[in-house]
Write a protein that holds these residues in place. Structure first.
Motif, PDB file in Angstrom:
ATOM      1  N   LYS A 149      33.123  45.277  30.978  1.00  0.00           N
ATOM      2  CA  LYS A 149      32.406  45.307  29.704  1.00  0.00           C
ATOM      3  C   LYS A 149      32.153  46.746  29.313  1.00  0.00           C
ATOM      4  O   LYS A 149      31.674  47.554  30.115  1.00  0.00           O
ATOM      5  N   THR A 150      32.499  47.092  28.073  1.00  0.00           N
ATOM      6  CA  THR A 150      32.225  48.409  27.500  1.00  0.00           C
ATOM      7  C   THR A 150      31.701  48.194  26.084  1.00  0.00           C
ATOM      8  O   THR A 150      31.664  47.057  25.588  1.00  0.00           O
ATOM      9  N   PRO A 151      31.309  49.263  25.381  1.00  0.00           N
ATOM     10  CA  PRO A 151      30.900  49.093  23.984  1.00  0.00           C
ATOM     11  C   PRO A 151      32.011  48.535  23.095  1.00  0.00           C
ATOM     12  O   PRO A 151      31.744  48.048  21.999  1.00  0.00           O
ATOM     13  N   HIS A 152      33.271  48.573  23.581  1.00  0.00           N
ATOM     14  CA  HIS A 152      34.387  48.033  22.804  1.00  0.00           C
ATOM     15  C   HIS A 152      34.585  46.540  23.011  1.00  0.00           C
ATOM     16  O   HIS A 152      35.413  45.925  22.331  1.00  0.00           O
ATOM     17  N   GLY A 153      33.868  45.950  23.980  1.00  0.00           N
ATOM     18  CA  GLY A 153      34.021  44.530  24.242  1.00  0.00           C
ATOM     19  C   GLY A 153      34.225  44.256  25.725  1.00  0.00           C
ATOM     20  O   GLY A 153      33.976  45.118  26.576  1.00  0.00           O
ATOM     21  N   VAL A 154      34.703  43.049  26.025  1.00  0.00           N
ATOM     22  CA  VAL A 154      34.924  42.623  27.406  1.00  0.00           C
ATOM     23  C   VAL A 154      36.405  42.351  27.617  1.00  0.00           C
ATOM     24  O   VAL A 154      37.038  41.649  26.815  1.00  0.00           O
ATOM     25  N   GLY A 155      36.961  42.935  28.683  1.00  0.00           N
ATOM     26  CA  GLY A 155      38.354  42.693  29.028  1.00  0.00           C
ATOM     27  C   GLY A 155      38.460  42.043  30.391  1.00  0.00           C
ATOM     28  O   GLY A 155      37.545  42.146  31.211  1.00  0.00           O
ATOM     29  N   HIS A 156      39.578  41.359  30.637  1.00  0.00           N
ATOM     30  CA  HIS A 156      39.802  40.684  31.909  1.00  0.00           C
ATOM     31  C   HIS A 156      41.215  40.976  32.393  1.00  0.00           C
ATOM     32  O   HIS A 156      42.144  41.127  31.583  1.00  0.00           O
ATOM     33  N   ALA A 157      41.385  41.017  33.704  1.00  0.00           N
ATOM     34  CA  ALA A 157      42.707  41.170  34.317  1.00  0.00           C
ATOM     35  C   ALA A 157      42.764  40.265  35.534  1.00  0.00           C
ATOM     36  O   ALA A 157      41.885  40.321  36.398  1.00  0.00           O
ATOM     37  N   ALA A 158      43.791  39.412  35.586  1.00  0.00           N
ATOM     38  CA  ALA A 158      43.965  38.485  36.700  1.00  0.00           C
ATOM     39  C   ALA A 158      44.874  39.101  37.753  1.00  0.00           C
ATOM     40  O   ALA A 158      45.394  40.217  37.589  1.00  0.00           O
ATOM     41  N   ALA A 159      45.089  38.386  38.855  1.00  0.00           N
ATOM     42  CA  ALA A 159      45.926  38.872  39.941  1.00  0.00           C
ATOM     43  C   ALA A 159      47.316  39.238  39.423  1.00  0.00           C
ATOM     44  O   ALA A 159      47.932  38.491  38.661  1.00  0.00           O
ATOM     45  N   GLY A 160      47.784  40.425  39.808  1.00  0.00           N
ATOM     46  CA  GLY A 160      49.072  40.917  39.358  1.00  0.00           C
ATOM     47  C   GLY A 160      49.029  41.655  38.043  1.00  0.00           C
ATOM     48  O   GLY A 160      50.060  42.188  37.600  1.00  0.00           O
ATOM     49  N   GLN A 161      47.857  41.722  37.409  1.00  0.00           N
ATOM     50  CA  GLN A 161      47.727  42.406  36.125  1.00  0.00           C
ATOM     51  C   GLN A 161      47.010  43.742  36.285  1.00  0.00           C
ATOM     52  O   GLN A 161      46.359  44.010  37.298  1.00  0.00           O
ATOM     53  N   VAL A 162      47.131  44.568  35.254  1.00  0.00           N
ATOM     54  CA  VAL A 162      46.523  45.897  35.261  1.00  0.00           C
ATOM     55  C   VAL A 162      45.531  46.012  34.108  1.00  0.00           C
ATOM     56  O   VAL A 162      45.565  45.234  33.152  1.00  0.00           O
ATOM     57  N   MET A 163      44.653  47.010  34.222  1.00  0.00           N
ATOM     58  CA  MET A 163      43.726  47.341  33.141  1.00  0.00           C
ATOM     59  C   MET A 163      43.630  48.862  33.053  1.00  0.00           C
ATOM     60  O   MET A 163      43.197  49.512  33.995  1.00  0.00           O
ATOM     61  N   PRO A 164      44.085  49.457  31.936  1.00  0.00           N
ATOM     62  CA  PRO A 164      44.016  50.913  31.793  1.00  0.00           C
ATOM     63  C   PRO A 164      42.579  51.399  31.674  1.00  0.00           C
ATOM     64  O   PRO A 164      41.681  50.652  31.266  1.00  0.00           O
ATOM     65  N   GLY A 165      42.368  52.660  32.003  1.00  0.00           N
ATOM     66  CA  GLY A 165      41.039  53.242  31.930  1.00  0.00           C
ATOM     67  C   GLY A 165      40.692  53.746  30.545  1.00  0.00           C
ATOM     68  O   GLY A 165      41.562  54.000  29.708  1.00  0.00           O
ATOM     69  N   HIS A 166      39.382  53.883  30.289  1.00  0.00           N
ATOM     70  CA  HIS A 166      38.877  54.491  29.062  1.00  0.00           C
ATOM     71  C   HIS A 166      38.708  55.987  29.264  1.00  0.00           C
ATOM     72  O   HIS A 166      38.849  56.500  30.372  1.00  0.00           O
ATOM     73  N   GLY A 167      38.383  56.697  28.192  1.00  0.00           N
ATOM     74  CA  GLY A 167      38.172  58.126  28.275  1.00  0.00           C
ATOM     75  C   GLY A 167      36.868  58.484  28.959  1.00  0.00           C
ATOM     76  O   GLY A 167      36.033  57.614  29.261  1.00  0.00           O
ATOM     77  N   PRO A 168      36.646  59.779  29.221  1.00  0.00           N
ATOM     78  CA  PRO A 168      35.427  60.221  29.912  1.00  0.00           C
ATOM     79  C   PRO A 168      34.162  59.796  29.182  1.00  0.00           C
ATOM     80  O   PRO A 168      34.112  59.750  27.951  1.00  0.00           O
ATOM     81  N   GLY A 169      33.134  59.457  29.980  1.00  0.00           N
ATOM     82  CA  GLY A 169      31.823  59.164  29.425  1.00  0.00           C
ATOM     83  C   GLY A 169      31.649  57.773  28.854  1.00  0.00           C
ATOM     84  O   GLY A 169      30.625  57.501  28.221  1.00  0.00           O
TER      85      GLY A 169
END
Length: 203
Positions: A149-169
């Motif tokens: 969860k971030t100010p941009h919303g909620v994301g999910h990643a299941a087994a075998g999936q990836v989730m990119p990072g956000h910028g600093p801060g």
């Protein structure tokens, strides 16, 4: 950072957030993440161009270490040898089998950069406190499901999936959102001259 939130990266098994802070479920204090920093290095500058984390498997850790370039980290986790390389999309590591690419990874100016890989595990419902990093935190999920969860919303990643990072801060809360235990590999690119993790509030 408050003293109760400090952890030792040299512990064999660390209870804490993926961020490096104490981590429990707000509704079930017995639920917690187990965190193990498995590799890190500092680099003076970033590769040119748009950046991605490339994840490869190797037959042995020694082979992964031999294939590691100046922006790569070799580690053992979940019974496998891994090589995590920060660089351009579409690269390859001789002798390795590519598992995934994660990105693009936000780049930012810093006097020195920290690359770190953590392994993370948590039972369903376990979550981190809201926190920030002086850089990005990207994920590759081995088992279960990861939520963020971030100010941009909620994301999910299941087994075998990836989730990119956000910028600093970026304020974030990371949690085990599936019905089975979460196991994930976490890739950090951070400003090495700043505190690795800081408590924050969600706007």
């Amino acid at each position: 950072m408050p003293g109760g939130w400090l952890i030792s990266r040299h512990a064999a098994l660390v209870s804490g957030a993926i961020a490096g802070m104490a981590l429990t479920s707000s509704t079930a204090p017995a639920q917690q993440f187990e965190i193990k920093p498995i590799a890190e290095r500092k680099i003076p500058q970033l590769p040119d161009g748009q950046l991605f984390w490339r994840i490869d498997n190797f037959p042995t850790l020694a082979q992964a270490q031999a294939a590691a370039g100046p922006t790569a980290l070799a580690a053992e986790a979940a019974g496998k040898a891994w090589l995590f390389t920060l660089g351009a999309k579409g690269g390859s590591s001789p002798g390795g089998t590519m598992v995934a690419e994660v990105g693009p990874v936000p780049s930012f100016p810093a006097p020195q950069y920290l690359l770190r890989i953590n392994s993370a595990a948590g039972s369903p419902g376990a979550r981190t406190p809201v926190h920030t990093h002086p850089g990005s935190e990207s994920f590759y999920v081995l088992t279960g499901e990861l939520g963020q969860k971030t100010p941009h919303g909620v994301g999910h990643a299941a087994a075998g999936q990836v989730m990119p990072g956000h910028g600093p801060g970026m304020p974030m809360e990371v949690f085990s959102s599936g019905t089975s235990d979460l196991s994930a590999l976490v890739m950090f690119l951070a400003d090495a001259t700043k505190p690795f993790s800081s408590p924050a509030r969600m706007p």
